[in-house]
Write an enzyme that holds these catalytic residues in place. Structure first.
Site, mmCIF file in Angstrom:
data_model
loop_
_atom_site.group_PDB
_atom_site.id
_atom_site.type_symbol
_atom_site.label_atom_id
_atom_site.label_comp_id
_atom_site.label_asym_id
_atom_site.label_seq_id
_atom_site.Cartn_x
_atom_site.Cartn_y
_atom_site.Cartn_z
ATOM 1 N N SER A 143 -9.456 -21.161 65.887
ATOM 2 C CA SER A 143 -8.815 -21.682 67.091
ATOM 3 C C SER A 143 -8.164 -20.537 67.842
ATOM 4 O O SER A 143 -7.819 -19.501 67.250
ATOM 5 C CB SER A 143 -7.740 -22.712 66.722
ATOM 6 N N TYR A 156 -0.279 -25.622 61.663
ATOM 7 C CA TYR A 156 -1.656 -25.530 62.149
ATOM 8 C C TYR A 156 -2.070 -24.108 62.511
ATOM 9 O O TYR A 156 -3.113 -23.618 62.068
ATOM 10 C CB TYR A 156 -1.850 -26.436 63.369
#
Length: 265
Positions: A143, A156
């Site tokens: 990501s 995350y």
């Protein structure tokens, strides 16, 4: 499942029920691959039926990759085909929004099991299989969040930073075995990712301009097929942000992300 077509290469895609994972699976089907496609819910069966309409032989596997047994279930499905795995997309992952003081510990440990542990676990099987065959391509989803601290998604970002560095390290190791590894780093994408993370009440919720999941998947697919080390998934603004992150202080990036990810009253 349709009739087997051994002349078609085989690809594995995790998290193929929806979002970027489904679009990646669709690209494999359109480009002549058969598939082992995984998802956590019954939605994977519906997704598999749609993929099969493009001529692919699809093995749908319902498994929770946050559990070790789920990873082994997926790998047994690959082995059961009796065919070499030409491509593997380790894409399954999720986030949890909210203040770390308020979020549930068990939920965050489960996130780490999915985003980190399952990637290492499944990659061990995939890498050994491909190295033995002296060929193969692996795409691991990370990501843009791997490039900054992510307050209000506190676990995350670090999980995706691990995924990115793991993929880049594995790439170097597997070169001599004829296997390429590519890292996909999407920015905010038009899927249900943030909604499932409980972030609709943030700047990442409805109304935010996000990248097309079809475009992100296509960028990842092409980068993998071209053997690139990594690719930022998204538009020009997303790619410019990734470049900026190489130079901006971590404290600045953390404060900016906090303003976007903090739940609104």
């Amino acid at each position: 499942m349709s009739g087997t077509a051994p002349h078609r290469p085989l690809a594995l895609v995790t998290g193929a029920s929806s979002g970027i994972g489904h679009e990646l699976a669709l690209l494999f089907a359109i480009n002549g691959f058969d598939l082992v496609a995984t998802g956590r819910s019954e939605k994977i069966d519906e997704a598999a039926a749609g993929l099969a309409r493009h001529g692919a032989d699809v093995t749908a596997v319902r498994a929770d990759l946050a559990e070790a047994d789920g990873v082994e279930t997926v790998w047994r499905a690959v082995e059961k085909t009796g065919r070499p795995l030409e491509a593997a997309v380790l894409n399954a992952g999720r986030s949890i929004g909210g203040a770390f003081l308020d979020t549930d510990l068990d939920d965050e440990l489960s996130l780490i099991d999915l985003n980190v542990t399952s990637v290492v676990h499944l990659a061990k099987h995939v890498a050994r299989h491909m190295a033995a065959n002296r060929r193969g391509r692996i795409l691991i989803t990370s990501s843009l969040s791997a490039t900054l601290p992510t307050p209000y998604e506190t676990v995350y970002g670090p999980s995706r930073a691990f995924t990115r560095m793991f993929a880049l390290g594995l790439r170097e190791e597997l070169k001599e075995h004829g296997v390429s590894v590519t890292t996909l780093m999407p920015g905010a994408t038009d899927s249900d990712f943030h909604a499932r993370a409980g972030m609709n009440n943030t700047a990442f919720g409805p109304g935010m301009k996000k990248n097309s999941r079809k475009d992100v998947a296509r960028q990842g697919f092409l980068a993998m097929m071209d053997g690139q080390a990594q690719v930022v998934g998204g538009d020009l603004t997303t790619r410019r942000t990734a470049l900026e992150h190489r130079f901006l202080p971590e404290t600045f990036k953390a404060a900016r992300h906090a303003r976007m990810a903090r739940p609104r009253s």
